[in-house]
Design a protein around this motif. Structure first.
Motif, PDB file in Angstrom:
ATOM      1  N   PHE A   1     -10.453  -2.177   0.075  1.00 31.23           N
ATOM      2  CA  PHE A   1     -10.318  -1.464  -1.828  1.00 31.23           C
ATOM      3  C   PHE A   1     -10.537  -1.824  -2.403  1.00 31.23           C
ATOM      4  O   PHE A   1     -11.613  -2.608  -2.641  1.00 31.23           O
ATOM      5  CB  PHE A   1      -8.436  -2.241  -1.606  1.00 31.23           C
ATOM      6  CG  PHE A   1      -7.268  -2.222  -0.603  1.00 31.23           C
ATOM      7  CD1 PHE A   1      -6.140  -0.797  -0.261  1.00 31.23           C
ATOM      8  CD2 PHE A   1      -6.792  -3.456   0.316  1.00 31.23           C
ATOM      9  CE1 PHE A   1      -5.469  -0.653   0.882  1.00 31.23           C
ATOM     10  CE2 PHE A   1      -5.847  -3.287   1.326  1.00 31.23           C
ATOM     11  CZ  PHE A   1      -6.025  -1.888   1.677  1.00 31.23           C
TER      12      PHE A   1
ATOM     13  N   CYS B   1      -6.332  -3.031  -7.007  1.00 31.67           N
ATOM     14  CA  CYS B   1      -6.081  -4.085  -7.171  1.00 31.67           C
ATOM     15  C   CYS B   1      -5.419  -3.854  -8.324  1.00 31.67           C
ATOM     16  O   CYS B   1      -5.586  -3.792  -9.868  1.00 31.67           O
ATOM     17  CB  CYS B   1      -6.201  -5.150  -6.928  1.00 31.67           C
ATOM     18  SG  CYS B   1      -5.025  -6.417  -6.639  1.00 31.67           S
TER      19      CYS B   1
ATOM     20  N   THR C   1       0.635  -1.584  -0.077  1.00 32.25           N
ATOM     21  CA  THR C   1       0.613  -0.118   0.187  1.00 32.25           C
ATOM     22  C   THR C   1       0.513   1.041   0.291  1.00 32.25           C
ATOM     23  O   THR C   1       2.038   0.638  -0.281  1.00 32.25           O
ATOM     24  CB  THR C   1      -0.810  -0.300   1.666  1.00 32.25           C
ATOM     25  OG1 THR C   1      -0.195   0.270   2.614  1.00 32.25           O
ATOM     26  CG2 THR C   1      -2.395  -1.239   1.500  1.00 32.25           C
ATOM     27  N   LYS C   2       0.154   2.644   0.042  1.00 34.77           N
ATOM     28  CA  LYS C   2       0.988   3.835  -0.099  1.00 34.77           C
ATOM     29  C   LYS C   2       2.279   3.762   1.680  1.00 34.77           C
ATOM     30  O   LYS C   2       2.806   4.477   1.141  1.00 34.77           O
ATOM     31  CB  LYS C   2      -0.364   4.614   0.208  1.00 34.77           C
ATOM     32  CG  LYS C   2      -0.883   4.756  -1.013  1.00 34.77           C
ATOM     33  CD  LYS C   2      -1.709   6.309  -1.460  1.00 34.77           C
ATOM     34  CE  LYS C   2      -2.459   6.527  -2.469  1.00 34.77           C
ATOM     35  NZ  LYS C   2      -3.410   7.340  -2.230  1.00 34.77           N
TER      36      LYS C   2
ATOM     37  N   PRO D   1      -9.332   4.171  -2.784  1.00 33.10           N
ATOM     38  CA  PRO D   1      -8.333   3.488  -1.569  1.00 33.10           C
ATOM     39  C   PRO D   1      -7.811   2.300  -2.806  1.00 33.10           C
ATOM     40  O   PRO D   1      -8.505   1.235  -3.396  1.00 33.10           O
ATOM     41  CB  PRO D   1      -9.220   2.761  -0.950  1.00 33.10           C
ATOM     42  CG  PRO D   1     -10.634   3.276  -0.741  1.00 33.10           C
ATOM     43  CD  PRO D   1     -10.017   4.382  -1.603  1.00 33.10           C
ATOM     44  N   TYR D   2      -6.655   1.895  -2.347  1.00 27.14           N
ATOM     45  CA  TYR D   2      -6.252   0.589  -4.014  1.00 27.14           C
ATOM     46  C   TYR D   2      -5.224  -0.217  -2.982  1.00 27.14           C
ATOM     47  O   TYR D   2      -4.368   0.130  -2.403  1.00 27.14           O
ATOM     48  CB  TYR D   2      -5.411   1.106  -4.912  1.00 27.14           C
ATOM     49  CG  TYR D   2      -4.404   2.422  -4.844  1.00 27.14           C
ATOM     50  CD1 TYR D   2      -2.680   1.486  -5.157  1.00 27.14           C
ATOM     51  CD2 TYR D   2      -3.904   3.083  -5.429  1.00 27.14           C
ATOM     52  CE1 TYR D   2      -2.663   2.161  -4.545  1.00 27.14           C
ATOM     53  CE2 TYR D   2      -3.275   4.296  -5.205  1.00 27.14           C
ATOM     54  CZ  TYR D   2      -2.019   3.911  -5.037  1.00 27.14           C
ATOM     55  OH  TYR D   2      -0.899   4.253  -5.379  1.00 27.14           O
ATOM     56  N   ILE D   3      -4.601  -1.120  -3.159  1.00 24.40           N
ATOM     57  CA  ILE D   3      -3.465  -1.739  -2.922  1.00 24.40           C
ATOM     58  C   ILE D   3      -2.926  -2.681  -4.468  1.00 24.40           C
ATOM     59  O   ILE D   3      -3.606  -2.812  -5.313  1.00 24.40           O
ATOM     60  CB  ILE D   3      -4.082  -3.879  -2.382  1.00 24.40           C
ATOM     61  CG1 ILE D   3      -2.904  -3.771  -1.424  1.00 24.40           C
ATOM     62  CG2 ILE D   3      -4.696  -3.899  -3.043  1.00 24.40           C
ATOM     63  CD1 ILE D   3      -4.008  -5.381  -0.972  1.00 24.40           C
TER      64      ILE D   3
ATOM     65  N   SER E   1       3.918   1.465   1.917  1.00 27.57           N
ATOM     66  CA  SER E   1       4.746   0.101   1.622  1.00 27.57           C
ATOM     67  C   SER E   1       6.442   1.504   1.228  1.00 27.57           C
ATOM     68  O   SER E   1       7.101   0.791   0.766  1.00 27.57           O
ATOM     69  CB  SER E   1       4.522  -0.161   0.478  1.00 27.57           C
ATOM     70  OG  SER E   1       3.569  -1.107   0.910  1.00 27.57           O
TER      71      SER E   1
ATOM     72  N   ILE F   1       3.684   3.712  -6.767  1.00 26.23           N
ATOM     73  CA  ILE F   1       3.078   4.559  -6.200  1.00 26.23           C
ATOM     74  C   ILE F   1       2.865   5.825  -6.830  1.00 26.23           C
ATOM     75  O   ILE F   1       1.747   6.230  -6.630  1.00 26.23           O
ATOM     76  CB  ILE F   1       3.294   4.282  -4.751  1.00 26.23           C
ATOM     77  CG1 ILE F   1       3.018   2.611  -4.209  1.00 26.23           C
ATOM     78  CG2 ILE F   1       2.662   4.869  -3.814  1.00 26.23           C
ATOM     79  CD1 ILE F   1       3.807   2.407  -2.680  1.00 26.23           C
TER      80      ILE F   1
ATOM     81  N   TYR G   1      -8.989  -8.727   1.033  1.00 24.65           N
ATOM     82  CA  TYR G   1      -8.221  -7.440   0.867  1.00 24.65           C
ATOM     83  C   TYR G   1      -9.597  -6.402   0.191  1.00 24.65           C
ATOM     84  O   TYR G   1      -9.053  -5.248   0.381  1.00 24.65           O
ATOM     85  CB  TYR G   1      -7.045  -7.328   0.028  1.00 24.65           C
ATOM     86  CG  TYR G   1      -6.001  -7.650   0.833  1.00 24.65           C
ATOM     87  CD1 TYR G   1      -6.046  -7.349   1.761  1.00 24.65           C
ATOM     88  CD2 TYR G   1      -5.102  -8.973   0.701  1.00 24.65           C
ATOM     89  CE1 TYR G   1      -4.804  -7.447   3.008  1.00 24.65           C
ATOM     90  CE2 TYR G   1      -4.004  -8.535   0.960  1.00 24.65           C
ATOM     91  CZ  TYR G   1      -3.939  -8.813   2.336  1.00 24.65           C
ATOM     92  OH  TYR G   1      -2.686  -8.969   2.945  1.00 24.65           O
TER      93      TYR G   1
END
Length: 190
Positions: A143, A146, A78-79, A109-111, A81, A92, A139
């Motif tokens: 989120f 993906c 995720t962000k 929200p994204y993964i 990271s 990212i 997940y």
């Protein structure tokens, strides 16, 4: 004798991370001939065990296990990271600069799939699809999308992602290589 059962689950131990690291080493493009890269695909980022431990604490990977051995994985990121790997950091930042469906992805929200790999012995057996099915189950409540990036030279990986429900939303060049940014919209069929 019945075939061995493959279990797909959330990574939960250091042994799981060691299994992921082993697959990374076996499939990293620097360890494969051009012929192997063309036929079998490859992974691009050579995460260290320490990197994997940090990622795991933030958001665990999904792994496929057979007889106690990791035979496939999808690293989650995720962000939060940012700082683990420069290529992941740049991905990212790139994702956050894109508009998709009239929304800036930075606001949705994204993964990220930090990397996907299936052992050579288990390819073409729908292991990637099983991993992604569990990835979504685990997940999707947190989120909307993906997202991952794939070296365009790695056509096998692109095809596997398209089979799982991803679609190419952008192409880009990064360090003189061409990449496809692929997105799986989890808001569909919820």
């Amino acid at each position: 004798m019945p075939p061995n059962k493959i279990e797909v689950q959330v990574s939960s131990s250091e042994n799981d991370l060691i299994g992921i690291k082993t697959l990374i080493s076996e499939n990293h493009l620097s360890n494969l001939s051009i012929s192997e890269q063309n036929q079998e695909g490859f992974v691009t980022i050579n995460y260290s065990l320490e990197n994997l431990k940090i990622l795991h604490k933030l958001i665990p990977a999904i792994i496929a296990v057979e007889n106690g051995h990791v035979i496939g994985y999808a690293l989650a990121a995720t962000k939060k990271s940012i700082g683990i790997n420069p290529m992941l950091d740049d991905l990212i930042r790139f994702i956050d600069s894109i508009d998709y469906n009239s929304n800036c992805l930075a606001d949705v929200p994204y993964i990220i799939v930090g990397q996907l790999c299936v052992a050579k012995t288990h390819r073409r057996q729908k292991v990637a699809q099983k991993i992604y099915q569990v990835f979504r189950e685990v997940y999707e409540k947190r989120f909307v999308y993906c997202i991952t990036s794939i070296d365009q030279y790695n056509q096998g990986s692109i095809n596997a992602h398209l089979l799982c429900g991803f679609k190419v939303i952008r192409t880009t060049t990064y360090k003189e290589k061409n990449y496809s940014l692929v997105l799986w919209d989890w808001s569909i069929n919820r």
